[in-house]
Design an enzyme around this catalytic site. Structure first.
Site, PDB file in Angstrom:
ATOM      1  N   GLU A 166      21.305-110.187 -68.048  1.00 22.01           N
ATOM      2  CA  GLU A 166      22.603-110.749 -67.632  1.00 22.01           C
ATOM      3  C   GLU A 166      23.789-110.126 -68.390  1.00 22.01           C
ATOM      4  OE1 GLU A 166      22.386-115.065 -67.722  1.00 22.01           O
ATOM      5  OE2 GLU A 166      20.819-115.097 -66.212  1.00 22.01           O
ATOM      6  N   GLU A 279      14.374-114.652 -63.117  1.00 19.87           N
ATOM      7  CA  GLU A 279      14.624-116.008 -63.623  1.00 19.87           C
ATOM      8  C   GLU A 279      15.033-116.839 -62.432  1.00 19.87           C
ATOM      9  OE1 GLU A 279      17.215-116.926 -67.006  1.00 19.87           O
ATOM     10  OE2 GLU A 279      16.660-115.011 -67.899  1.00 19.87           O
TER      11      GLU A 279
END
Ligand code: AHR
Length: 492
Positions: A166, A279
């Site tokens: 991220e 995720e």
């Protein structure tokens, strides 16, 4: 529901049932790794957790983060002497007793591939590729020799390696602009592939054209995977859990992120790249006052609240039904999404809750169990001549959502297995089933349902949500109870 037995749409990759574990709260320490527990093996792993993860086909695990990895230095977690460090992502002391060799041992015990996510936040391409040397080189160089000196002559054989986590987000330690990211991934990939050309690389991505264009322009040729994440109920700061109805509203368009990412891969000619949805969970993890500009000073404000993630009453039929719907979506995209990692496997918002005397399998665990063990790995064509919808009010307004979410598969034993989800909170629904090219003579219906939409499993009530099984004498129309997840297995 019409099903065409011989019209194959895709083969599912078993890595769709992958898991994710992060150094966060009780996932690892006090969770799956508890050397002092009588329930652990000689390596410190909870035997009940390992067995439960094997049962749901855990064949790939992503580790060690998550946000944690973006300031993690792998050298802190190897060898006989480990010193604690301060984890700047989550603001706790990291003991470093669970490191690379422990991850290798855990994956070996479960039978999973290692999917290592690397520090692209404060780390460098050299630190990442040194880590890969430590894991995968036979003996060449000081890093492989260090592993050998730690008692591991045979390389760990890491197959999947992700650059960063991220790094597009302002919350992440080491966030970059799209162009900076593309260049960093390319430079890292170059070194990683010189260490091990057989490694399959992924990199942190977004369902966003600008981010992905820059990433693919600079690094597309090096990548086999592209990593995307999604949590629908974004409650990191509030723990304001969406109700059953609000969760059903999230199921209205579960494919948006995949469609956007695929669109960019196709438009840029990068169809060799598969999606790792590495995720995903209905609910974001609760960790207030830490992913913000201002940091709380008192542990009561940023640390203690994390315990609420381990309140089992939060994981109801809403989570169960949602999880089944998203797994159906992943199967429908099985050609392009070839890995997915539930976030996380253990504790926090995971499938399995650990306590001193055992584990609780949350409703979401049973979905993985049922789908992995009963659905087939060949997706076949199916459709509904008419669509039934319901109005649901989500946190963001009213949605017209389909009541049913279904999928048809063929198993290696030739049986047909259908995933049939009734999302309606209170009404049963009858689904006519007709299959072309397959004469069924016997059927078993597996159903996951709680007594009510807010039912949950916990210590002392571990089976409120469970898998029930019944043989059916007629099966040309199946009645699905309200808020239920079902798999119908049809035999010739
Ligand atoms: O809230 C947990 C975090 O969610 C993970 O560490 C990160 O990767 C994602 O944003």
């Amino acid at each position: 529901m019409k099903i065409q037995y011989d019209r194959v749409l895709a083969k599912r990759n078993p890595m769709l049932y992958g898991q994710f574990i992060e150094h966060f709260h009780r996932q690892i320490y006090g969770g799956l790794y508890s050397p002092d527990s009588p329930l652990s093996d000689e390596k410190g792993f909870r035997k009940d957790v390992i067995e439960a993860l094997q049962q749901i086909g855990t064949n790939v695990i992503r580790w060690p983060g998550g946000c944690f990895v973006s300031a993690y230095h792998w050298r802190d977690g190897i060898g006989p002497t480990r010193s604690p460090s301060f984890d700047k992502a989550w603001r706790v002391e990291e003991p470093n007793t669970f490191g690379t060799a422990e991850f290798y041992e855990l994956c070996k015990a479960i039978g999973s591939e290692m999917f290592v996510c690397s520090n692209a936040g404060t780390g460098t391409p050299e630190e990442m590729s040194d880590w890969l040397e430590y894991c995968n080189l036979n003996y060449e160089g000081k890093n492989a020799k260090a592993r050998i000196s730690h008692g591991y002559n045979t390389p760990f054989g890491v197959k999947y390696f992700s650059i960063g986590n991220e790094n597009y987000g302002s919350w992440e330690i080491g966030a970059y602009t799209a162009t900076e990211w593309g260049k960093l991934v390319a430079e890292s990939a170059k070194m990683l592939l010189r260490v091990d050309p057989d490694i399959e690389l992924s990199a942190a991505a977004l369902p966003d054209p600008e981010w992905n264009m820059e990433l693919l322009k600079h690094a597309g040729l090096y990548l086999k995977w592209i990593s995307i994440h999604q949590y629908w109920d974004m409650i990191h700061n509030t723990n304001d859990l969406a109700s059953y109805e609000q969760c059903m509203a999230y199921t209205t368009d579960l494919n948006t992120s995949i469609d956007k990412t695929l669109g960019i891969l196709t438009a840029t000619g990068n169809t060799h790249i598969k999606i790792a949805f590495d995720e995903w969970n209905l609910r974001g993890w609760y960790h207030p006052n830490v992913h913000t500009t201002a940091q709380a000073s008192n542990k009561e404000d940023y640390l203690t609240p994390r315990d609420k993630n381990d309140d089992n009453s939060a994981y109801t039929m809403a989570d169960t039904v949602f999880t089944a719907c998203f797994l159906n979506t992943l199967h429908r995209y099985a050609k392009d999404v070839q890995m997915a990692n539930y976030a996380p496997a253990v504790n926090t918002r995971g499938l399995i809750f650990t306590h001193e005397k055992g584990i609780v399998k949350r409703g979401t665990y049973h979905v993985f169990d049922l789908f992995y063990n009963q659905l087939g790995d060949t997706i076949i064509d199916s459709w509904h001549p008419e669509t039934i919808t319901m109005q649901v009010t989500g946190k963001d307004g009213v949605h017209e959502t389909e009541v049913l979410d279904t999928l048809a598969t063929k198993r290696s034993d030739g049986k047909v297995a259908l995933s049939l989800i009734n999302k309606h909170a209170t009404s049963p629904i009858t689904v006519p089933v007709s299959i072309s090219g397959f004469d069924a003579s016997f059927a078993v219906l597996f159903t996951i349902q709680g007594n009510g939409i807010d039912d949950y499993n916990d210590i002392g009530q571990p089976e409120n949500i469970r898998i029930m099984e019944q043989e059916l004498s007629t099966f040309d129309a199946i009645t699905l109870p309200p808020h239920s997840v079902n798999v119908l297995v049809l035999s010739r």
